[in-house]
Design a protein around this motif. Structure first.
Motif, PDB file in Angstrom:
ATOM      1  N   PHE A 106       0.874  -1.206  -0.057  1.00 25.61           N
ATOM      2  CA  PHE A 106       0.039   0.110   0.176  1.00 25.61           C
ATOM      3  C   PHE A 106       0.826   1.174  -0.084  1.00 25.61           C
ATOM      4  O   PHE A 106       1.597   1.471   1.031  1.00 25.61           O
ATOM      5  N   THR A 107       0.822   2.038  -0.951  1.00 28.84           N
ATOM      6  CA  THR A 107       1.678   3.113  -1.198  1.00 28.84           C
ATOM      7  C   THR A 107       0.943   4.342  -1.349  1.00 28.84           C
ATOM      8  O   THR A 107      -0.131   4.558  -2.110  1.00 28.84           O
ATOM      9  N   VAL A 108       1.187   5.364  -0.697  1.00 25.37           N
ATOM     10  CA  VAL A 108       0.581   6.665  -0.818  1.00 25.37           C
ATOM     11  C   VAL A 108       1.652   7.843  -0.700  1.00 25.37           C
ATOM     12  O   VAL A 108       2.904   7.661  -0.265  1.00 25.37           O
ATOM     13  N   PRO A 109       1.453   8.995  -1.494  1.00 21.21           N
ATOM     14  CA  PRO A 109       2.436   9.937  -1.267  1.00 21.21           C
ATOM     15  C   PRO A 109       2.641  10.645  -0.092  1.00 21.21           C
ATOM     16  O   PRO A 109       1.493  10.899   0.602  1.00 21.21           O
ATOM     17  N   ARG A 110       3.953  10.841   0.275  1.00 18.40           N
ATOM     18  CA  ARG A 110       4.040  11.324   1.589  1.00 18.40           C
ATOM     19  C   ARG A 110       3.916  12.911   1.663  1.00 18.40           C
ATOM     20  O   ARG A 110       3.929  13.770   0.905  1.00 18.40           O
ATOM     21  N   GLY A 111       3.019  13.296   2.708  1.00 11.49           N
ATOM     22  CA  GLY A 111       2.837  14.698   3.090  1.00 11.49           C
ATOM     23  C   GLY A 111       1.560  15.253   2.238  1.00 11.49           C
ATOM     24  O   GLY A 111       1.478  16.290   2.159  1.00 11.49           O
ATOM     25  N   VAL A 112       0.973  14.264   1.756  1.00 10.10           N
ATOM     26  CA  VAL A 112      -0.318  14.831   1.091  1.00 10.10           C
ATOM     27  C   VAL A 112      -1.585  14.405   1.998  1.00 10.10           C
ATOM     28  O   VAL A 112      -1.587  13.098   2.547  1.00 10.10           O
ATOM     29  N   ASP A 113      -2.408  15.326   2.251  1.00 14.18           N
ATOM     30  CA  ASP A 113      -3.468  15.140   3.007  1.00 14.18           C
ATOM     31  C   ASP A 113      -4.757  14.429   2.279  1.00 14.18           C
ATOM     32  O   ASP A 113      -4.811  14.590   1.110  1.00 14.18           O
ATOM     33  N   GLY A 114      -5.298  13.231   3.049  1.00 19.66           N
ATOM     34  CA  GLY A 114      -6.288  12.482   2.334  1.00 19.66           C
ATOM     35  C   GLY A 114      -7.569  13.014   2.650  1.00 19.66           C
ATOM     36  O   GLY A 114      -7.569  14.386   3.263  1.00 19.66           O
ATOM     37  N   PRO A 115      -8.788  12.489   2.300  1.00 20.34           N
ATOM     38  CA  PRO A 115      -8.808  10.877   1.843  1.00 20.34           C
ATOM     39  C   PRO A 115      -8.448  11.320   0.543  1.00 20.34           C
ATOM     40  O   PRO A 115      -8.942  11.882  -0.122  1.00 20.34           O
ATOM     41  N   LEU A 116      -7.670  10.211  -0.065  1.00 19.86           N
ATOM     42  CA  LEU A 116      -7.403  10.057  -1.553  1.00 19.86           C
ATOM     43  C   LEU A 116      -8.172   9.062  -2.201  1.00 19.86           C
ATOM     44  O   LEU A 116      -8.538   7.981  -1.742  1.00 19.86           O
ATOM     45  N   PRO A 117      -8.384   9.219  -3.483  1.00 24.95           N
ATOM     46  CA  PRO A 117      -8.829   7.991  -4.268  1.00 24.95           C
ATOM     47  C   PRO A 117      -7.816   7.041  -4.320  1.00 24.95           C
ATOM     48  O   PRO A 117      -6.518   7.285  -4.200  1.00 24.95           O
ATOM     49  N   ALA A 118      -8.133   5.837  -4.422  1.00 27.08           N
ATOM     50  CA  ALA A 118      -7.378   4.575  -4.688  1.00 27.08           C
ATOM     51  C   ALA A 118      -7.541   3.764  -5.906  1.00 27.08           C
ATOM     52  O   ALA A 118      -8.617   3.784  -6.306  1.00 27.08           O
ATOM     53  N   VAL A 119      -6.297   3.374  -6.201  1.00 32.91           N
ATOM     54  CA  VAL A 119      -6.206   2.138  -7.357  1.00 32.91           C
ATOM     55  C   VAL A 119      -5.873   1.070  -6.727  1.00 32.91           C
ATOM     56  O   VAL A 119      -4.674   1.005  -6.153  1.00 32.91           O
ATOM     57  N   SER A 131       2.648   8.597  -7.229  1.00 32.56           N
ATOM     58  CA  SER A 131       3.387   9.870  -7.783  1.00 32.56           C
ATOM     59  C   SER A 131       2.324  10.871  -8.367  1.00 32.56           C
ATOM     60  O   SER A 131       2.364  12.144  -8.495  1.00 32.56           O
ATOM     61  N   ALA A 132       1.168  10.098  -8.836  1.00 33.21           N
ATOM     62  CA  ALA A 132       0.175  11.050  -9.478  1.00 33.21           C
ATOM     63  C   ALA A 132      -0.959  11.305  -8.487  1.00 33.21           C
ATOM     64  O   ALA A 132      -1.903  11.825  -8.876  1.00 33.21           O
ATOM     65  N   GLY A 133      -0.605  11.371  -7.175  1.00 33.32           N
ATOM     66  CA  GLY A 133      -1.547  11.610  -6.106  1.00 33.32           C
ATOM     67  C   GLY A 133      -2.550  10.677  -5.550  1.00 33.32           C
ATOM     68  O   GLY A 133      -3.693  11.010  -5.002  1.00 33.32           O
ATOM     69  N   TYR A 134      -2.353   9.548  -5.892  1.00 29.06           N
ATOM     70  CA  TYR A 134      -3.545   8.314  -5.484  1.00 29.06           C
ATOM     71  C   TYR A 134      -2.801   7.548  -4.481  1.00 29.06           C
ATOM     72  O   TYR A 134      -1.792   7.267  -4.206  1.00 29.06           O
ATOM     73  N   GLU A 145     -12.391  -4.519  -0.751  1.00 28.75           N
ATOM     74  CA  GLU A 145     -12.843  -4.281   0.702  1.00 28.75           C
ATOM     75  C   GLU A 145     -11.856  -3.854   1.682  1.00 28.75           C
ATOM     76  O   GLU A 145     -11.969  -3.013   2.444  1.00 28.75           O
ATOM     77  N   ALA A 146     -10.706  -4.511   1.519  1.00 30.80           N
ATOM     78  CA  ALA A 146      -9.349  -3.873   2.356  1.00 30.80           C
ATOM     79  C   ALA A 146      -9.078  -2.530   2.187  1.00 30.80           C
ATOM     80  O   ALA A 146      -8.625  -1.885   3.318  1.00 30.80           O
ATOM     81  N   VAL A 147      -8.875  -2.090   0.920  1.00 30.24           N
ATOM     82  CA  VAL A 147      -8.405  -0.858   0.810  1.00 30.24           C
ATOM     83  C   VAL A 147      -9.391   0.230   1.248  1.00 30.24           C
ATOM     84  O   VAL A 147      -8.832   1.252   1.690  1.00 30.24           O
ATOM     85  N   ARG A 148     -10.480  -0.232   1.479  1.00 27.31           N
ATOM     86  CA  ARG A 148     -11.500   0.851   1.851  1.00 27.31           C
ATOM     87  C   ARG A 148     -11.412   0.883   3.212  1.00 27.31           C
ATOM     88  O   ARG A 148     -11.762   1.828   3.937  1.00 27.31           O
ATOM     89  N   THR A 149     -10.672   0.161   4.052  1.00 27.05           N
ATOM     90  CA  THR A 149     -10.514   0.378   5.417  1.00 27.05           C
ATOM     91  C   THR A 149      -9.213   1.003   5.756  1.00 27.05           C
ATOM     92  O   THR A 149      -9.079   1.448   7.003  1.00 27.05           O
ATOM     93  N   LEU A 150      -8.329   1.225   4.781  1.00 24.32           N
ATOM     94  CA  LEU A 150      -6.979   1.717   5.159  1.00 24.32           C
ATOM     95  C   LEU A 150      -6.991   3.312   5.486  1.00 24.32           C
ATOM     96  O   LEU A 150      -7.842   4.156   4.850  1.00 24.32           O
ATOM     97  N   PRO A 151      -6.276   3.692   6.216  1.00 27.53           N
ATOM     98  CA  PRO A 151      -6.249   5.251   6.513  1.00 27.53           C
ATOM     99  C   PRO A 151      -5.861   6.080   5.350  1.00 27.53           C
ATOM    100  O   PRO A 151      -4.998   5.642   4.422  1.00 27.53           O
ATOM    101  N   GLY A 152      -6.381   7.185   4.959  1.00 24.60           N
ATOM    102  CA  GLY A 152      -6.278   7.840   4.028  1.00 24.60           C
ATOM    103  C   GLY A 152      -6.722   7.877   2.657  1.00 24.60           C
ATOM    104  O   GLY A 152      -6.468   8.402   1.712  1.00 24.60           O
ATOM    105  N   VAL A 153      -7.501   6.721   2.699  1.00 21.71           N
ATOM    106  CA  VAL A 153      -8.407   6.222   1.526  1.00 21.71           C
ATOM    107  C   VAL A 153      -9.753   6.807   1.676  1.00 21.71           C
ATOM    108  O   VAL A 153     -10.474   6.637   2.570  1.00 21.71           O
ATOM    109  N   ASP A 154     -10.277   7.381   0.467  1.00 22.48           N
ATOM    110  CA  ASP A 154     -11.569   7.557   0.315  1.00 22.48           C
ATOM    111  C   ASP A 154     -12.352   6.580  -0.302  1.00 22.48           C
ATOM    112  O   ASP A 154     -12.183   6.029  -1.457  1.00 22.48           O
ATOM    113  N   PRO A 155     -13.237   5.552   0.861  1.00 25.31           N
ATOM    114  CA  PRO A 155     -13.750   4.483   0.254  1.00 25.31           C
ATOM    115  C   PRO A 155     -14.699   4.447  -0.866  1.00 25.31           C
ATOM    116  O   PRO A 155     -15.174   3.615  -1.376  1.00 25.31           O
ATOM    117  N   ALA A 156     -15.080   5.905  -1.086  1.00 23.54           N
ATOM    118  CA  ALA A 156     -16.054   5.899  -2.258  1.00 23.54           C
ATOM    119  C   ALA A 156     -15.677   6.136  -3.688  1.00 23.54           C
ATOM    120  O   ALA A 156     -16.077   6.244  -4.739  1.00 23.54           O
TER     121      ALA A 156
END
Length: 334
Positions: free
Chosen positions: A73-86, A107-110, A168-179
């Motif tokens: 699970f990789t997220v951009p450092r220092g970017v406020d969520g919640p982020l869309p997830a791929v 790197s593209a902000g996801y 289902e798992a990614v929707r529970t992770l911090p910083g993810v917008d589950p929608a």
């Protein structure tokens, strides 16, 4: 290398009748209900990498049969969520590699979840770490005929269930917008992507890149390359089992999942592809969202990038950038 399948004019009209079992929806509903009797039990721990612009966590969750499945699970450092997830699924016999080796989505902000395929990860890349503890009857080398005796025991029943559980798992992770969760994959990963598209109704986008596992009956007639050829070799020995094998494969055919999909999609196809013949890709693309069509007025968006002079490598970096730009547009991101 030259064209070995239908012409492009024929492909854009190619919408074959594909075998679909009458209990397809019931089969997958029961399969997923059984998986959900096991707590998802998501675990995540940050790992050290030499990359300064991203944070990587080693994630695991319970998939088919309660088996643990690994992912990065990789997220951009220092970017406020919640982020869309791929959520990304991997090509045939590849693994999730080392942490931080797939950075383009972050790197593209996801937020990005790269999911191991159970039992695979020993042919290319940096390997995988998720086993498949379930047995199989006689099979050819590879994964295509493992458990092919019956839909209940087939390898891809387990893989597709893991993939749904990954969403289902990614929707529970911090910083993810589950929608705002999209799915993406190349080759086998593209076939897994289509399965998830047909099984998860509330995705924001679907990006199957030169997808494998589509229109098996056509592929077995015209394709002599692995992995489809693993099935050909099996049937050359198990001669009386053709109908049984095609019946099992109908439960995992990407065309049948594509029919049920509702999210916007971006496909890719390579017209000189000898591994995933373009007619098998177009069979899925042309059927995509068809269970939701109203006459000639489609209500499901679908786009396709065509790489006329490429084999199974498809668009590579061109497609990767096209996906980011397309998804940004779907989500209204600058």
């Amino acid at each position: 290398m030259a064209l070995s399948d239908l012409s492009l004019d024929e492909l854009v009209r190619y919408r074959p009748s594909v075998r679909e079992p009458v209990d397809f929806d019931d089969f997958w509903s029961k399969t997923l209900a059984e998986a959900r009797t096991h707590d998802l039990d998501v675990e995540a721990a940050e790992v050290d990498t030499p990359y300064r612009t991203t944070t990587v966590r080693d994630v695991s969750f319970r998939g088919f049969g309660g088996d643990r499945v690994g992912a990065w699970f990789t997220v951009p450092r220092g970017v406020d969520g919640p982020l869309p997830a791929v959520v990304e699924f991997i090509g045939y016999n590849g693994g999730r590699d080392l942490p931080g080796e797939s950075l383009r989505w972050a790197s593209a902000g996801y937020a990005h979840l790269l999911v191991d395929t159970r039992g695979q990860g020993a042919r290319w890349g940096g390997g995988g770490r998720t086993g498949d503890p379930h047995g199989s009857g006689p099979s050819t080398p590879g994964f295509m005929t493992r458990g092919i005796e019956h839909p209940d025991t087939y390898f891809y029943r387990r893989v597709f269930t893991d993939a749904v559980r990954a969403v289902e798992a990614v929707r529970t992770l911090p910083g993810v917008d589950p929608a705002r969760v999209a799915v993406q994959g190349i080759s086998q990963g593209g076939g897994i992507t289509l399965a998830v598209a047909g099984l998860v109704p509330d995705l924001v986008a679907v990006m199957p890149d030169v997808p494998f596992l589509c229109h098996f009956a056509r592929a077995l007639d015209i394709c002599d390359k692995d992995p489809f050829a693993e099935i050909t070799r099996y049937l050359a020995v198990h001669r009386p089992r053709v109908d049984d094998v095609l019946h099992t494969l109908s439960y995992v055919d990407g065309v049948n999942f594509a029919k049920r999909a509702t999210a916007p999609s971006l496909f890719s196809v390579a017209l000189m592809d000898l591994v995933c013949p373009p007619s098998t890709v177009y069979a899925a693309y042309n059927h995509y969202g068809s269970n939701h069509y109203a006459g000639e007025r489609p209500d499901v968006r679908k786009d396709i990038e065509v790489y006329r002079f490429n084999d199974h490598e498809g668009g590579e970096s061109y497609q990767r950038q096209a996906q980011i730009r397309w998804l940004n547009g779907v989500l209204g991101r600058p």
